[in-house]
Write a protein that holds these residues in place. Structure first.
Motif, PDB file in Angstrom:
ATOM      1  N   UNK A 200       0.805  -1.231   0.087  1.00 16.82           N
ATOM      2  CA  UNK A 200       0.148  -0.134   0.186  1.00 16.82           C
ATOM      3  C   UNK A 200       0.661   1.370  -0.044  1.00 16.82           C
ATOM      4  N   UNK A 201       2.011   1.252   0.913  1.00 12.37           N
ATOM      5  CA  UNK A 201       2.699   2.473   0.852  1.00 12.37           C
ATOM      6  C   UNK A 201       4.202   2.067   1.811  1.00 12.37           C
ATOM      7  N   UNK A 202       5.047   2.738   1.652  1.00 15.48           N
ATOM      8  CA  UNK A 202       6.298   2.630   2.405  1.00 15.48           C
ATOM      9  C   UNK A 202       6.782   3.807   2.741  1.00 15.48           C
ATOM     10  N   UNK A 203       7.335   3.886   3.896  1.00 17.03           N
ATOM     11  CA  UNK A 203       7.982   5.266   4.328  1.00 17.03           C
ATOM     12  C   UNK A 203       9.329   4.925   5.118  1.00 17.03           C
ATOM     13  N   UNK A 204      10.170   6.042   5.024  1.00 19.49           N
ATOM     14  CA  UNK A 204      11.528   6.019   5.849  1.00 19.49           C
ATOM     15  C   UNK A 204      11.393   6.888   6.998  1.00 19.49           C
ATOM     16  N   UNK A 205      11.595   6.427   8.133  1.00 23.99           N
ATOM     17  CA  UNK A 205      11.503   7.026   9.383  1.00 23.99           C
ATOM     18  C   UNK A 205      12.670   7.907   9.660  1.00 23.99           C
ATOM     19  N   UNK A 206      13.845   7.535   9.173  1.00 23.64           N
ATOM     20  CA  UNK A 206      14.922   8.326   9.143  1.00 23.64           C
ATOM     21  C   UNK A 206      14.840   9.574   8.335  1.00 23.64           C
TER      22      UNK A 206
ATOM     23  N   UNK B 293      11.932  10.702   6.966  1.00 26.16           N
ATOM     24  CA  UNK B 293      10.632  10.971   7.119  1.00 26.16           C
ATOM     25  C   UNK B 293       9.864  11.388   5.795  1.00 26.16           C
ATOM     26  N   UNK B 294      10.043  10.424   4.930  1.00 27.62           N
ATOM     27  CA  UNK B 294       9.173  10.791   3.372  1.00 27.62           C
ATOM     28  C   UNK B 294       8.914   9.124   2.926  1.00 27.62           C
ATOM     29  N   UNK B 295       7.940   9.434   1.859  1.00 29.88           N
ATOM     30  CA  UNK B 295       7.553   8.229   1.320  1.00 29.88           C
ATOM     31  C   UNK B 295       8.644   7.731   0.326  1.00 29.88           C
ATOM     32  N   UNK B 296       8.975   6.396   0.499  1.00 31.20           N
ATOM     33  CA  UNK B 296       9.936   5.810  -0.331  1.00 31.20           C
ATOM     34  C   UNK B 296       9.565   4.575  -1.134  1.00 31.20           C
ATOM     35  N   UNK B 297      10.439   4.140  -1.913  1.00 32.07           N
ATOM     36  CA  UNK B 297      10.193   2.884  -2.823  1.00 32.07           C
ATOM     37  C   UNK B 297      10.276   1.630  -1.526  1.00 32.07           C
TER      38      UNK B 297
ATOM     39  N   UNK C 212      -2.832   7.200   8.077  1.00 37.13           N
ATOM     40  CA  UNK C 212      -2.666   7.797   9.403  1.00 37.13           C
ATOM     41  C   UNK C 212      -1.244   7.800   9.842  1.00 37.13           C
ATOM     42  N   UNK C 213      -0.201   7.124   9.302  1.00 35.20           N
ATOM     43  CA  UNK C 213       1.061   6.629   9.761  1.00 35.20           C
ATOM     44  C   UNK C 213       1.746   8.147   9.004  1.00 35.20           C
ATOM     45  N   UNK C 214       1.472   8.337   7.830  1.00 31.97           N
ATOM     46  CA  UNK C 214       1.898   9.597   7.108  1.00 31.97           C
ATOM     47  C   UNK C 214       1.503  10.794   7.742  1.00 31.97           C
ATOM     48  N   UNK C 215       0.195  10.824   8.194  1.00 35.39           N
ATOM     49  CA  UNK C 215      -0.175  12.043   8.868  1.00 35.39           C
ATOM     50  C   UNK C 215       0.762  12.306   9.930  1.00 35.39           C
ATOM     51  N   UNK C 216       0.861  10.972  10.892  1.00 32.65           N
ATOM     52  CA  UNK C 216       1.586  11.099  12.163  1.00 32.65           C
ATOM     53  C   UNK C 216       2.975  11.686  11.741  1.00 32.65           C
TER      54      UNK C 216
END
Length: 807
Positions: A104-110, A112-116, A223-227
């Protein structure tokens, strides 16, 4: 990948044909958990019952660890999956969301952006999603390309010791690899699976947990992206486990802890960097408070991706709006003009106790800030001028290890005579010259500063007069010091106020203590300055004891100085020895070098060693400075009673003469000699140094801070020294703690120090009792000093003092 064929290649072999073997191996672990279930418990459990049982599990998670060979560092992946097919994966710094195998989606918490999405994790989720229904049958079809594979787990009764646990082994045809599965007998749920390759020690382990379903937002990428966008102050831990709730009610993240402790990370409003490289931060909700009532504000420190050391050099708090303001500069400010690309702010509990280890509340990672931005002015336009920052940084660099940096920075700070009305500049220069023992300059600045401090005393601190007052006293101007103190004492409103029954007496005690330690005054002189007889007040008993010790030390120093003068005069008319010479002491008094250098005046390459003990003490000193710790375990046998006679004499020797050469020389003067005999063989630990760069001693601390309210713990600070602690003393402390309750010398731990590390290397020594103490000590020595310990057999030595034999 879809054309996997069932056959002689077992589970691991089939998966390893994939170009992404590591995570496919992890997939084996998860799938194997479901494949084997229908055959784990024998004929007493029907296949339909097992399928139904598995369907009833609402939620599971797995921690998966993969290592490529026996010595490889394991890689970890965390998986959470719901009965509805929702998945969430953490691998490295990525959080990946899936639904029935579709990412559905992937994010990098380092960043703080959407990633592949990570390729390996994506393949793993895809394989799970290929099942048309989340059942054991469908998992089997995915695993074997749509065909059944007869792999039968067999009970291994030798691998289990508890009746509530069942262990199964799977032998895979055509390969030495094997699978072991641990399951709970009653629930029929697997709790751990391991795949092992005996050829190279490669292994994959999965540990399973089952619980109630997590909230929908846990699996919701929106919800994760908003946070992620809203909580820029959250730590990576908060983001890695965002929305996760422990079913047992335990705290998982710093955010969970803050909910109980009341601590919080300030809400960053603005961050900027000046052209000179200073970093400033303003934040809302800047106030925190400890349970004991101490209040602290803002951020305590920062780091950047250049690895520089920063110091806090300014800041404050404004009650209106609860706004904190912090200023940090790099250690080489203003000379270091490098620009970082990432800054991390740290918020830590500050309880103003140097013996308490800082507690991290949270961090804020920044990749964007205002560039070449002037300081904001929440407290006035002159609050953060560059001169103030330089002075604040210079105070931080007063330690000897920063001498070169301090001298370079001071050259950019105006002399006090250029701005005689600038109190902060006068304070700085007075403290700088006081540190360098330039008494005349201290007095000049003190004379200029004093009237400025009395202009508006309600804004000043009485402690600001300390350097000037002490210097007057130690230069013999005691009456002037007394007059200055009377003026200070006569002012009511200066901090601490005289009416403050708690803090004003502390100020007077501080001055009395400083007059002893730094000015070396007598009790009578101190009483004269303070205006009362301290010997008649009970609260000054501790200070009186210090005064007695200071007087004794002063007397010993004066005796040593006098003896050095006599030796210097002697060599005005006598030649210096080629190597060593033993001089009689005319008055037969003991001499101790209390703050007196051990070099012969006008002859820096010759040393002065006063002897005030039995001749055998030279050999004891030899063992103390030797490589064996504890030194007193080395046997000394005295065969000539003359060695027990007390000697009062002075050994003059050329620099470079060893301890043993000195001991042999003195013994020879009394027709004795020193020999070394081989003794018993002992198991010892040999300490060796790998040559790594050593840290500054001030940065080396014990693992745990000292806490007087608690019993001493392994690794807790046992002692500290501002001047530093050498390797020999650190090893002494280790063997002392290890041998504390051992009476039999043959069972005591012995360490042979072959590190050859000289000088002071640590600011603290820790408490290392018991087996756990030795284990932690080994780790600490290796981390901080590159020192490792090897168990070896060594032949012990015995020192023998005997009458010299002819020939």
């Amino acid at each position: 990948e879809k054309n996997l064929v069932a056959g002689g290649a077992g589970i691991r072999r089939i998966i390893l044909k994939s170009p992404i073997a590591k995570l496919a191996a992890a997939a084996v672990i998860i799938i194997a958990a479901f494949i084997g279930t229908h055959q784990f418990f024998g004929s007493t459990v029907a296949w339909a019952d097992v399928v139904e049982k598995f369907r009833s599990v609402p939620f599971f998670s797995a921690s998966i660890y993969i290592k490529e060979n026996a010595t490889a560092k394991p890689q970890q992946m965390e998986l959470w999956m719901s009965r509805t097919g929702k998945t969430r994966v953490r691998i490295g710094t990525q959080i990946i969301f899936g639904d029935h195998g579709v990412i559905s989606d992937a994010f990098d918490i380092k960043t703080r952006s959407r990633v592949e999405a990570d390729e390996d994790a994506g393949f793993f989720l895809k394989k799970i999603g290929e099942a048309d229904a989340f059942s054991i049958d469908s998992i089997i079809r995915v695993m074997f390309g749509g065909r059944m594979q007869d792999v039968t787990p067999l009970v291994n009764p030798d691998a289990v010791i508890s009746q509530d646990m069942v262990v199964f082994d799977v032998e895979i045809p055509g390969t030495p690899e094997w699978v072991r599965i641990w399951a709970l007998r009653e629930s029929r749920l697997p709790v751990r699976i391991r795949v092992w390759n005996p050829r190279d020690g490669a292994a994959t382990d999965a540990v399973f947990e089952y619980s109630k379903e997590q909230a929908d937002e846990f699996f919701d990428p929106n919800a994760f992206e908003n946070l992620l966008k809203a909580e820029r102050t959250s730590s990576r831990v908060n983001m890695a486990y965002a929305f996760f709730k422990d079913p047992g009610g335990k705290k998982i993240t710093p955010k969970d802890m803050f909910a109980l402790s009341g601590y919080h990370v300030p809400d960053v409003k603005r961050v900027g960097m000046t052209p000179e490289g200073a970093v400033w931060v303003t934040a809302g909700k800047g106030r925190n408070q400890t349970p004991n009532g101490n209040v602290f504000y803002g951020f305590s420190r920062i780091e950047d991706d250049l690895g520089r050391t920063y110091f806090s050099v300014g800041g404050g708090h404004r009650l209106k709006g609860d706004v904190s303001y912090d200023i940090f500069v790099p250690i080489d400010f203003p000379f270091d003009d490098r620009k970082p690309t990432r800054i991390t702010l740290f918020c830590e509990v500050e309880d103003y106790n140097p013996n308490t280890k800082s507690e991290l509340i949270g961090t804020v990672e920044l990749t964007e800030w205002e560039q070449n931005a002037p300081f904001p002015d929440p407290f006035g336009s002159n609050y953060a001028d560059i001169l103030r920052l330089k002075i604040s940084l210079a105070y931080k660099l007063f330690g000897s290890e920063h001498a070169e940096r301090l001298n370079r920075l001071v050259r950019t700070i105006p002399d006090w005579t250029e701005q005689p009305g600038n109190k902060s500049l006068l304070f700085f220069h007075m403290r700088l010259v006081y540190k360098k023992d330039k008494d005349e300059e201290v007095i000049k600045i003190g004379e200029a500063l004093t009237p400025l401090l009395f202009e508006k005393p309600e804004r000043e601190s009485r402690y600001g007069f300390k350097e000037y007052l002490i210097t007057l006293a130690r230069t013999g101007r005691v009456d002037e010091a007394a007059e200055l103190f009377r003026k200070i004492d006569a002012v009511e409103e200066m901090s601490p106020e005289k009416s403050n029954g708690r803090y004003y007496p502390r100020f007077i005690e501080f001055i009395a203590d400083s007059l002893i330690s730094e000015a070396e005054l007598t009790v009578e002189q101190i009483s004269h300055i303070l205006g009362f007889d301290i010997s008649q007040r009970k609260e000054y008993e501790r200070i009186l004891e210090r005064a007695k010790r200071a007087a004794a030390n002063r007397k010993a120093r004066q005796a040593a100085e006098q003896r050095l003068k006599e030796i210097s005069d002697y060599y005005q008319t006598h030649p210096l020895p080629e190597r060593m010479e033993l001089l009689e002491r005319p008055n037969n008094e003991s001499i101790y070098l209390m703050g007196v250098p051990n070099t012969v005046p006008n002859h820096e390459d010759y040393k002065f060693h006063p002897i005030n003990y039995p001749i055998s003490g030279l050999v004891t000193s030899l063992t103390y400075n030797g490589d064996i710790r504890p030194y007193d375990i080395v046997p000394i046998r005295i065969e000539d009673n003359a060695a027990e006679q007390k000697l009062l004499a002075d050994l003059i020797y050329k620099d470079g003469i060893t301890h043993r050469q000195r001991a042999e020389y003195v013994l020879g003067q009394f027709d004795m000699e020193l020999i070394v005999e081989d003794g018993e063989s002992r198991q010892v630990l040999v300490a060796r140094y790998n040559g790594q760069k050593l840290k500054p001693q001030q940065q080396v601390k014990a693992p745990l801070r000292y806490d007087s309210s608690k019993k001493s713990k392994v690794g807790m600070t046992q002692s500290s020294a501002s001047a530093g602690i050498p390797m020999r003393q650190l090893l002494d402390g280790l063997v002392r703690d290890q041998n504390r309750d051992i009476k039999d010398d043959s069972k005591k731990l012995i360490i042979v120090n072959e590190t050859r590390i000289e000088g002071n290397i640590s600011s603290e020594r820790a408490f290392w009792p018991g087996d756990e103490g030795l284990r932690l000590a080994k780790k600490w020595f290796e981390e901080h000093f590159g020192v490792t310990f090897t168990e070896e057999t060594r032949t012990m030595k015995t020192y023998v003092i005997r009458t010299r034999k002819e020939g």
